[in-house]
Design a protein around this motif. Structure first.
Motif, mmCIF file in Angstrom:
data_model
loop_
_atom_site.group_PDB
_atom_site.id
_atom_site.type_symbol
_atom_site.label_atom_id
_atom_site.label_comp_id
_atom_site.label_asym_id
_atom_site.label_seq_id
_atom_site.Cartn_x
_atom_site.Cartn_y
_atom_site.Cartn_z
ATOM 1 N N VAL A 157 51.356 -23.514 -16.212
ATOM 2 C CA VAL A 157 50.006 -23.015 -15.923
ATOM 3 C C VAL A 157 49.995 -22.282 -14.587
ATOM 4 N N GLU A 158 50.695 -22.847 -13.597
ATOM 5 C CA GLU A 158 50.737 -22.276 -12.244
ATOM 6 C C GLU A 158 51.301 -20.859 -12.241
ATOM 7 N N VAL A 159 52.443 -20.659 -12.902
ATOM 8 C CA VAL A 159 53.098 -19.346 -12.837
ATOM 9 C C VAL A 159 52.504 -18.335 -13.814
ATOM 10 N N ALA A 160 51.730 -18.821 -14.778
ATOM 11 C CA ALA A 160 51.120 -17.892 -15.736
ATOM 12 C C ALA A 160 49.930 -17.169 -15.133
ATOM 13 N N GLY A 161 49.319 -17.768 -14.118
ATOM 14 C CA GLY A 161 48.100 -17.230 -13.527
ATOM 15 C C GLY A 161 48.179 -15.748 -13.214
ATOM 16 N N GLY A 162 47.322 -14.985 -13.849
ATOM 17 C CA GLY A 162 47.241 -13.557 -13.597
ATOM 18 C C GLY A 162 48.239 -12.725 -14.385
ATOM 19 N N LEU A 163 49.213 -13.361 -15.029
ATOM 20 C CA LEU A 163 50.222 -12.612 -15.779
ATOM 21 C C LEU A 163 49.979 -12.681 -17.279
ATOM 22 N N ILE A 164 49.819 -13.890 -17.780
ATOM 23 C CA ILE A 164 49.568 -14.088 -19.210
ATOM 24 C C ILE A 164 48.544 -15.196 -19.373
ATOM 25 N N SER A 165 47.972 -15.254 -20.564
ATOM 26 C CA SER A 165 47.043 -16.343 -20.869
ATOM 27 C C SER A 165 47.846 -17.581 -21.249
ATOM 28 N N VAL A 166 47.381 -18.721 -20.790
ATOM 29 C CA VAL A 166 48.009 -19.987 -21.140
ATOM 30 C C VAL A 166 47.366 -20.481 -22.430
ATOM 31 N N SER A 167 48.199 -20.927 -23.351
ATOM 32 C CA SER A 167 47.639 -21.434 -24.606
ATOM 33 C C SER A 167 46.797 -22.673 -24.333
ATOM 34 N N PRO A 168 45.792 -22.903 -25.142
ATOM 35 C CA PRO A 168 44.958 -24.097 -24.949
ATOM 36 C C PRO A 168 45.774 -25.394 -25.030
ATOM 37 N N GLU A 169 46.816 -25.392 -25.865
ATOM 38 C CA GLU A 169 47.655 -26.588 -25.996
ATOM 39 C C GLU A 169 48.401 -26.891 -24.698
ATOM 40 N N VAL A 170 48.974 -25.853 -24.075
ATOM 41 C CA VAL A 170 49.703 -26.042 -22.819
ATOM 42 C C VAL A 170 48.739 -26.494 -21.725
ATOM 43 N N ALA A 171 47.578 -25.871 -21.656
ATOM 44 C CA ALA A 171 46.585 -26.269 -20.650
ATOM 45 C C ALA A 171 46.150 -27.711 -20.855
ATOM 46 N N LYS A 172 45.956 -28.104 -22.109
ATOM 47 C CA LYS A 172 45.546 -29.477 -22.413
ATOM 48 C C LYS A 172 46.629 -30.476 -22.010
ATOM 49 N N ILE A 173 47.880 -30.193 -22.344
ATOM 50 C CA ILE A 173 48.981 -31.094 -21.983
ATOM 51 C C ILE A 173 49.118 -31.167 -20.465
ATOM 52 N N ALA A 174 48.966 -30.032 -19.779
ATOM 53 C CA ALA A 174 49.054 -30.024 -18.315
ATOM 54 C C ALA A 174 47.989 -30.942 -17.720
ATOM 55 N N LYS A 175 46.775 -30.806 -18.193
ATOM 56 C CA LYS A 175 45.665 -31.615 -17.671
ATOM 57 C C LYS A 175 45.863 -33.096 -18.001
#
Length: 181
Positions: A157-175
């Motif tokens: 999530v950190e490195v995707a910021g501003g470059l690509i959209s993070v999938s909802p699944e990855v964001a959910k697992i991160a949280k």
């Protein structure tokens, strides 16, 4: 990844871990250090190369106490800057310091004790341990259960910021993985 990309991502990872060290729930262990006190001295620099030559504490927390030469312990209350500032005469000698204020300045922090100690006393402090940094790509770092998943997904999530959209699944697992810690 190219060598330059590896270096950049390693720096990003270590920056993320460094900022995580400021969050109590990401700190997996408290470290206890003992510091020999000098009679009539109320302030001590702390950090590698300082008067107290230990890793600079991010934050000092309870329990803190004074141990005398007979092995008896006396608790020390950690106070905030406002309460320490209300002490009018900070250079009063006393047998056992009752209050500790920690100024987490950089590169060395400063521990202030009131009243100033007598001889033969040792201060014991508990402090947050900084998350382990990675020295190189591929280095193995030992962390408690759950940290690997939290680090990997939050880093995505950190490195995707501003470059690509993070999938909802990855964001959910991160949280969820960070919340689990």
């Amino acid at each position: 990844l190219s060598s330059n990309e590896q270096t950049a991502y390693l720096a990003d990872l270590n920056a993320m871990l460094d900022s995580g060290s400021l969050e109590r729930l990401m700190v997996y262990r408290l470290r206890q250090d003992s510091l020999a006190l000098t009679s009539s001295t109320g302030s001590y620099s702390v950090g590698l190369g300082a008067t107290f030559n230990i890793p600079r504490p991010i934050k000092i927390v309870d329990p803190c106490f004074i141990r005398d030469s007979s092995g008896y312990d006396t608790p020390v209350t950690i106070v905030n800057p406002e309460n320490y500032g209300r002490i009018v005469s900070k250079t009063i000698d006393g047998s056992y310091p009752r209050y500790l204020f920690y100024d987490a300045s950089f590169p060395y922090g400063t521990i202030y004790l009131y009243p100033e100690p007598d001889s033969g006393l040792t201060l014991y402090i508990s402090s947050w341990v900084q998350l382990t940094q990675f020295g190189a790509i591929g280095e193995t770092v030992s962390l408690p259960p759950g940290y690997q998943r939290a680090i990997e997904f939050n880093f995505a999530v950190e490195v995707a910021g501003g470059l690509i959209s993070v999938s909802p699944e990855v964001a959910k697992i991160a949280k969820e993985s960070k919340a689990a810690i």
